[in-house]
Design an enzyme around this catalytic site. Structure first.
Site, short mmCIF file in Angstrom:
data_model
loop_
_atom_site.label_atom_id
_atom_site.label_comp_id
_atom_site.label_asym_id
_atom_site.label_seq_id
_atom_site.Cartn_x
_atom_site.Cartn_y
_atom_site.Cartn_z
N ARG A 69 22.39 3.66 11.73
CA ARG A 69 22.19 3.38 13.15
C ARG A 69 22.10 1.88 13.43
NH1 ARG A 69 19.32 8.35 12.29
NH2 ARG A 69 17.70 7.03 11.44
N GLU A 106 10.09 6.67 3.23
CA GLU A 106 8.96 7.59 3.37
C GLU A 106 9.24 8.94 2.76
OE1 GLU A 106 10.72 7.22 7.60
OE2 GLU A 106 10.85 6.17 5.71
#
Length: 180
Positions: A69, A106
């Site tokens: 992105r 994460e």
């Protein structure tokens, strides 16, 4: 280019257009989907203009867009500023030789790469652009790549920040701009 926009700020555009998805990609996580922002011309225009202003204030010579992105956002920012973009790719997407940096997200481990030749970034001030700052692993890895290639990271510009994951702290003293 739109003559007027219904949004007074990127924050207003983000608040109006972000799709919030509970329990994705895992239970307890609220995923903020930027796809509706990217698909709305006035919202995208407002976000890109604010990102470009921030990059200009940070003194960017070149924009670094993080896979994937960050490519969309970074390319539009670079175009708006009349600058080039350095596509910082996921491992295995560029032909050799490359400079590689592994990192932890994460949810997993991964690696980023930039060309080892063909793009000279020595001495350039690069602002890294991405959609979300979470744990900071991706931006730290991209910073390491830029420094290995002789460039300097002048700052980070992201659309959103996930609080409580420690990403901001990992970035050190380099300026960080968060739109939302």
């Amino acid at each position: 280019m739109p003559e007027t926009t219904p949004y007074a700020s990127a924050k207003e555009a983000l608040d109006a257009k972000i799709r919030r998805v509970p329990d994705f990609p895992e239970e307890g996580v609220l995923f903020e989907d930027l796809t509706p922002v990217l698909a709305d011309g006035p919202a995208l225009h407002t976000v890109i203009e604010e990102m470009a202003r921030a990059c200009e204030e940070l003194g960017a010579d070149l924009i670094g867009g993080l896979d994937a992105r960050g490519f969309l956002l970074g390319s539009a920012v670079a175009y708006d500023m009349g600058l080039g973009i350095l596509a910082i790719r996921k491992k295995g997407k560029l032909p050799p030789p490359v400079i590689t940096q592994e990192y932890t997200t994460e949810y997993s481990t991964a690696a980023l790469e930039i060309p080892a030749n063909g793009v000279d970034i020595r001495g350039k001030k690069i602002v890294l652009v991405d959609d979300v700052l979470a744990t900071g692993g991706t931006l730290v890895a991209a910073t390491d790549l830029i420094e290995q290639a002789g460039g300097t990271v002048a700052g980070y510009v992201v659309v959103l920040e996930v609080q409580g994951l420690g990403g901001r702290e990992k970035l050190g003293d380099v300026p960080l701009v968060v739109l939302g």
